[in-house]
Design a protein around this motif. Structure first.
Motif, PDB file in Angstrom:
ATOM      1  N   PHE A 393      -2.206 -20.624 -10.632  1.00 57.67           N
ATOM      2  CA  PHE A 393      -0.781 -20.014 -11.144  1.00 57.67           C
ATOM      3  C   PHE A 393      -0.811 -18.782 -12.305  1.00 57.67           C
ATOM      4  CE2 PHE A 393       2.580 -22.258 -14.083  1.00 57.67           C
ATOM      5  CZ  PHE A 393       3.489 -22.689 -13.005  1.00 57.67           C
ATOM      6  N   ILE A 394      -1.149 -18.801 -12.919  1.00 61.51           N
ATOM      7  CA  ILE A 394      -1.471 -17.068 -13.664  1.00 61.51           C
ATOM      8  C   ILE A 394      -0.773 -16.203 -12.286  1.00 61.51           C
ATOM      9  CG2 ILE A 394      -2.429 -15.473 -15.281  1.00 61.51           C
ATOM     10  CD1 ILE A 394      -3.929 -18.549 -16.492  1.00 61.51           C
ATOM     11  N   GLY A 395      -1.598 -15.672 -11.441  1.00 57.34           N
ATOM     12  CA  GLY A 395      -1.287 -14.492 -10.599  1.00 57.34           C
ATOM     13  C   GLY A 395      -0.083 -14.997 -10.526  1.00 57.34           C
ATOM     14  N   ALA A 396       0.715 -16.077 -10.218  1.00 57.34           N
ATOM     15  CA  ALA A 396       1.968 -16.070  -9.875  1.00 57.34           C
ATOM     16  C   ALA A 396       3.070 -15.780 -10.978  1.00 57.34           C
ATOM     17  CB  ALA A 396       2.828 -17.418  -9.558  1.00 57.34           C
ATOM     18  N   VAL A 397       2.296 -15.549 -12.097  1.00 60.40           N
ATOM     19  CA  VAL A 397       3.862 -16.095 -13.117  1.00 60.40           C
ATOM     20  C   VAL A 397       3.305 -14.486 -13.164  1.00 60.40           C
ATOM     21  CG1 VAL A 397       3.496 -16.045 -15.921  1.00 60.40           C
ATOM     22  CG2 VAL A 397       3.060 -18.361 -14.391  1.00 60.40           C
ATOM     23  N   ILE A 398       1.572 -13.783 -13.077  1.00 64.37           N
ATOM     24  CA  ILE A 398       2.287 -12.218 -13.603  1.00 64.37           C
ATOM     25  C   ILE A 398       3.635 -11.669 -12.178  1.00 64.37           C
ATOM     26  CG2 ILE A 398       0.534 -10.223 -12.550  1.00 64.37           C
ATOM     27  CD1 ILE A 398      -1.891 -11.673 -13.796  1.00 64.37           C
ATOM     28  N   VAL A 399       2.796 -12.400 -11.167  1.00 62.94           N
ATOM     29  CA  VAL A 399       3.999 -11.626 -10.290  1.00 62.94           C
ATOM     30  C   VAL A 399       5.833 -11.580 -10.935  1.00 62.94           C
ATOM     31  CG1 VAL A 399       4.744 -11.463  -8.041  1.00 62.94           C
ATOM     32  CG2 VAL A 399       2.533 -12.050  -8.284  1.00 62.94           C
ATOM     33  N   LEU A 400       5.809 -12.766 -11.129  1.00 63.08           N
ATOM     34  CA  LEU A 400       7.142 -13.251 -11.646  1.00 63.08           C
ATOM     35  C   LEU A 400       7.298 -12.589 -13.042  1.00 63.08           C
ATOM     36  CD1 LEU A 400       9.574 -14.857 -11.949  1.00 63.08           C
ATOM     37  CD2 LEU A 400       8.127 -16.676 -13.659  1.00 63.08           C
ATOM     38  N   ALA A 574       7.384 -24.709 -11.289  1.00 62.54           N
ATOM     39  CA  ALA A 574       7.161 -23.242 -11.534  1.00 62.54           C
ATOM     40  C   ALA A 574       9.234 -22.256 -11.827  1.00 62.54           C
ATOM     41  CB  ALA A 574       6.909 -22.842 -10.497  1.00 62.54           C
ATOM     42  N   ALA A 575       9.709 -22.982 -11.985  1.00 63.07           N
ATOM     43  CA  ALA A 575      11.350 -22.998 -12.383  1.00 63.07           C
ATOM     44  C   ALA A 575      11.504 -22.530 -13.373  1.00 63.07           C
ATOM     45  CB  ALA A 575      12.093 -23.881 -11.551  1.00 63.07           C
ATOM     46  N   VAL A 576      10.990 -23.827 -14.278  1.00 64.14           N
ATOM     47  CA  VAL A 576      11.318 -24.268 -15.565  1.00 64.14           C
ATOM     48  C   VAL A 576      10.652 -22.848 -16.425  1.00 64.14           C
ATOM     49  CG1 VAL A 576      10.356 -25.663 -17.823  1.00 64.14           C
ATOM     50  CG2 VAL A 576      11.999 -26.394 -15.460  1.00 64.14           C
ATOM     51  N   LEU A 577       9.144 -22.633 -16.088  1.00 64.46           N
ATOM     52  CA  LEU A 577       9.102 -21.635 -16.365  1.00 64.46           C
ATOM     53  C   LEU A 577       9.291 -20.391 -15.827  1.00 64.46           C
ATOM     54  CD1 LEU A 577       6.028 -21.477 -17.801  1.00 64.46           C
ATOM     55  CD2 LEU A 577       4.929 -20.825 -15.642  1.00 64.46           C
ATOM     56  N   CYS A 578       9.678 -20.306 -15.051  1.00 61.48           N
ATOM     57  CA  CYS A 578      10.853 -18.767 -15.056  1.00 61.48           C
ATOM     58  C   CYS A 578      11.781 -18.534 -16.257  1.00 61.48           C
ATOM     59  CB  CYS A 578      11.346 -18.990 -13.363  1.00 61.48           C
ATOM     60  SG  CYS A 578      10.173 -18.641 -12.048  1.00 61.48           S
ATOM     61  N   LEU A 579      12.526 -19.607 -16.626  1.00 67.17           N
ATOM     62  CA  LEU A 579      13.732 -20.254 -16.963  1.00 67.17           C
ATOM     63  C   LEU A 579      12.814 -19.450 -18.900  1.00 67.17           C
ATOM     64  CD1 LEU A 579      15.361 -23.121 -15.714  1.00 67.17           C
ATOM     65  CD2 LEU A 579      16.146 -20.326 -15.790  1.00 67.17           C
ATOM     66  N   LEU A 580      11.533 -19.997 -18.938  1.00 68.30           N
ATOM     67  CA  LEU A 580      10.982 -19.905 -20.391  1.00 68.30           C
ATOM     68  C   LEU A 580      11.143 -18.350 -20.331  1.00 68.30           C
ATOM     69  CD1 LEU A 580       9.006 -22.946 -20.772  1.00 68.30           C
ATOM     70  CD2 LEU A 580      10.886 -22.682 -21.985  1.00 68.30           C
ATOM     71  N   LEU A 581       9.910 -18.307 -19.700  1.00 66.93           N
ATOM     72  CA  LEU A 581       9.736 -16.315 -19.430  1.00 66.93           C
ATOM     73  C   LEU A 581      10.687 -15.183 -19.558  1.00 66.93           C
ATOM     74  CD1 LEU A 581       7.270 -16.059 -16.540  1.00 66.93           C
ATOM     75  CD2 LEU A 581       6.921 -15.221 -18.851  1.00 66.93           C
ATOM     76  N   ALA A 582      12.452 -16.098 -18.557  1.00 68.05           N
ATOM     77  CA  ALA A 582      13.802 -15.804 -19.011  1.00 68.05           C
ATOM     78  C   ALA A 582      13.949 -15.490 -20.188  1.00 68.05           C
ATOM     79  CB  ALA A 582      14.765 -15.425 -17.942  1.00 68.05           C
ATOM     80  N   ALA A 583      14.009 -16.183 -20.908  1.00 66.79           N
ATOM     81  CA  ALA A 583      14.420 -16.573 -22.610  1.00 66.79           C
ATOM     82  C   ALA A 583      14.004 -15.350 -23.409  1.00 66.79           C
ATOM     83  CB  ALA A 583      13.939 -17.785 -22.810  1.00 66.79           C
ATOM     84  N   GLY A 584      11.782 -15.421 -23.041  1.00 66.82           N
ATOM     85  CA  GLY A 584      11.729 -14.834 -24.058  1.00 66.82           C
ATOM     86  C   GLY A 584      11.773 -13.428 -23.825  1.00 66.82           C
ATOM     87  N   VAL A 585      12.419 -12.985 -22.501  1.00 63.14           N
ATOM     88  CA  VAL A 585      12.699 -11.182 -22.599  1.00 63.14           C
ATOM     89  C   VAL A 585      14.329 -11.068 -22.948  1.00 63.14           C
ATOM     90  CG1 VAL A 585      13.294  -9.717 -20.152  1.00 63.14           C
ATOM     91  CG2 VAL A 585      11.467 -11.278 -20.376  1.00 63.14           C
TER      92      VAL A 585
END
Length: 622
Positions: A393-400, A574-585
């Motif tokens: 999962f962390i590997g996928a998050v790094i790609v994200l 995974a999709a929700v975590l993407c939204l959280l990362l977008a909010a942080g960016v």
């Protein structure tokens, strides 16, 4: 026939006494006799001395001719063969018949086993202590000697006053009037001998003396090797070489293949099921004729050899058939004797035999879908699986994160055309990236959802697979309660823990569906083997001894429920975590994002909770 049937353990004992024959008769039926000749091959590579090879060559056929010695008919026979080759110089001794002694490696001597090669051995006189018990004092450290001393009674004079008259009577019979008499203690010598204890002069009170054999060194020269530390090698008797064991000293040997073709005959008789009433016998298809099949190295394509049908012949004949229909306990059955053999496909079951067979099947783990493992092994495996999930999962998050960095760069360029264009570019790229990464994460974890690959894939699953991610969820909840870290980080950690939790719940639900299907199949197979149905089990009060035929919630339900939880758990997280990362960016107000995340996380918890609750239903029924 009924009496013979009653003698079988699986048949009720009362058949011969109480069964009523309704129809009986005789007829002829077709009997198919299958004669089969199977062949197995066993072989090994070996090196034989020339003389032994020649002896075996006489008793065995050459390997190339082995199939020519196969039986012409259906006799059980073994054909032993050997490679037809020519002996040559032995590769181990190079034709000399001798090889260096393996014990001394050709040196003719070996270390003395008595002293280990040192030349000294433990002194036998003192058992390796270097001292012995002092013989003079017997180990006491002191001796007793007799010494002459002045007599105390007569004070050295040798005489004493008469004890009878004390010198006062001239008529004393003891001294005849002469008062002094000889001293009885020293016998007129004036001295007496006394025992005196003193320190032993040989050991000086130490109780031991230096060993005379080794002089206190504790060792003596080894008697086996005379102090040399080496003795003549016993393996080669000092020659330095021994007879070669590969060629038995002949100098010539042959590398051969030793093998055996074992032909075994089996006979099976099939009865025409159309003639015998109700028979459930397999009929030969009638198309097979006498055949010879290739085996071993003759198999086209070089497939692995195990055991093959070599010859098969089918013969058909008419045989006498005696049959009877009978009723027992209001049920109708039949039995027949075909060519002297009792035949039947259904019969009144013996309750005791049924109960024992069912109990034995349960004891032997017939319904156990998963092998038991120890707690330590289960915990280690579950922890390893959890760490693997995190790494994936962390590997996928790094790609994200890389994708969102690119999206931020593209969005900054779009900022030249206004804030609206910038936001549209960022969220457009972010949405596509979120869905893509969610799909990738779902695909990666889908391989772990292999719960239908047989028992081998089930051994590692345990309760720890649920308890470990549940502990992660509790830690994430504790972080919220204690306000540890930023709100964004807390939500990200919570969603990751929920993803791990939901993934395992989905896997377990799917596993539960496969377990129920397995138990149902095992139940049907057991009933088929016992030739019994549910009505008979109920009649004998044994239905509750087996798992139910139909579950309250069937295997299909659990498989679908597992798929739903798995998809929502991993893909949605995974999709929700993407939204959280977008909010942080882009520094979006976290309350806007959590307005979407909160209902999702609550719904996911509710979904997995319902899944776990339903999973308990068949456990309770079972």
């Amino acid at each position: 026939m009924l009496a013979e049937l009653s003698d079988r353990t699986e048949v009720a004992d009362g058949v011969a006494r109480t069964a009523t024959i309704t129809t009986q008769g005789t007829e002829t039926t077709e009997v198919a006799t299958h004669d089969r000749l199977r062949v197995t091959n066993t072989s090994r590579q070996d090196v034989l001395p020339k003389s032994e090879y020649e002896r075996k060559s006489v008793s065995r056929v050459p390997r190339a001719d082995r199939w020519q010695e196969a039986p012409d008919e259906f006799e059980t026979e073994t054909v032993e063969y050997i490679t037809d080759t020519t002996p040559s110089d032995c590769s181990r001794c190079r034709g000399s018949g001798r090889k260096p002694c393996p014990t001394c490696d050709g040196s003719t001597v070996e270390p003395c086993s008595e002293c280990g090669g040192s030349g000294d051995s433990e002194c036998g006189g003192c058992n390796g202590t270097g001292t012995n018990t002092c013989l003079t004092c017997s180990g006491s450290g002191s001796i007793t000697r007799a010494k002459m001393r002045q007599c105390q009674r007569c004070e050295g004079s040798g005489s004493i006053e008469c004890p009878d008259c004390l010198g006062a009577s001239d008529d004393c019979s003891n001294c005849d009037g002469e008062s002094p008499v000889s001293c009885p203690d020293c016998d007129t010598t004036g001295v007496v001998e006394r025992d005196v204890s003193e320190t032993c002069p040989d050991c000086d009170g130490s109780r031991t003396t230096v060993c005379g054999s080794c002089g206190g060194d504790k060792t003596t020269r080894c008697g086996a090797c005379s102090g040399d530390g080496e003795v003549t090698c016993q393996g080669c008797e000092g020659d330095g070489d021994v007879e070669c064991d590969r060629c038995d000293g002949e100098g010539r040997a042959a590398s051969v293949t030793l093998g055996a073709l074992s032909f075994e005959r089996t006979t099976q008789i099939d009865v025409d099921p159309e003639s015998v009433p109700g028979a459930a016998f397999r009929r030969g298809d009638g198309t097979e004729t006498s055949t010879t099949r290739p085996v071993d190295a003759d198999i086209p394509g070089g497939s692995t050899f195990s055991a093959h049908l070599y010859r098969h012949e089918v013969s058909r004949a008419r045989a006498g058939c005696e049959f009877a229909f009978y009723t027992y306990d209001s049920e109708r059955y039949w039995v027949a004797r075909v060519d002297g053999e009792l035949r039947f496909d259904d019969f009144p079951n013996d309750p005791k035999h049924l109960a024992e067979s069912i109990a034995s099947a349960k004891r032997n783990g017939v319904f156990g879908f998963r092998s038991r493992v120890g707690t330590g092994t289960a915990l280690a495996t579950s922890a390893r699986r959890l760490l693997t999930d995190l790494a994936k999962f962390i590997g996928a998050v790094i790609v994200l994160a890389v994708v969102f960095a690119v999206a931020a760069i593209v969005a900054s360029i779009g900022g030249l055309f206004g804030q609206t264009v910038q936001s549209a570019l960022f969220y457009g790229i972010g949405t596509v990236a979120s869905l893509g990464v969610a799909a990738v994460v779902f695909t990666v974890f889908w391989d772990d959802r292999d719960t239908a690959g047989g028992l081998q894939s089930q051994n590692a699953y345990s309760r720890w697979d649920l308890l470990l991610p549940a502990g992660g969820c509790l830690l994430a909840g504790g972080a919220f309660a204690a306000s540890i870290g930023t709100e964004l980080v807390r939500w990200q950690a919570s969603m990751l823990a929920l993803g791990l939790w939901a993934g395992r719940v989905g896997t377990w639900l799917d596993y539960e569906g496969n377990r129920l299907a397995y138990v149902a199949n095992q139940r049907d197979a057991l009933l088929s083997r016992l030739t019994v149905n549910d009505a008979t089990l109920a009649k004998h009060g044994l239905r509750n001894e087996l798992p139910p035929a139909a579950w309250t919630l069937g295997p299909t339900f659990f498989r679908r429920a597992g798929l739903l939880v798995f998809v929502v758990g991993w893909g949605g997280t995974a999709a929700v975590l993407c939204l959280l990362l977008a909010a942080g960016v882009v520094s979006v107000d976290i309350n806007v994002v959590t307005g979407w995340v909160q209902p999702y996380s609550a719904g996911l918890l509710a979904l997995t909770g319902v899944g776990l609750a339903t999973m308990l239903v068949p456990r309770i029924v079972d």
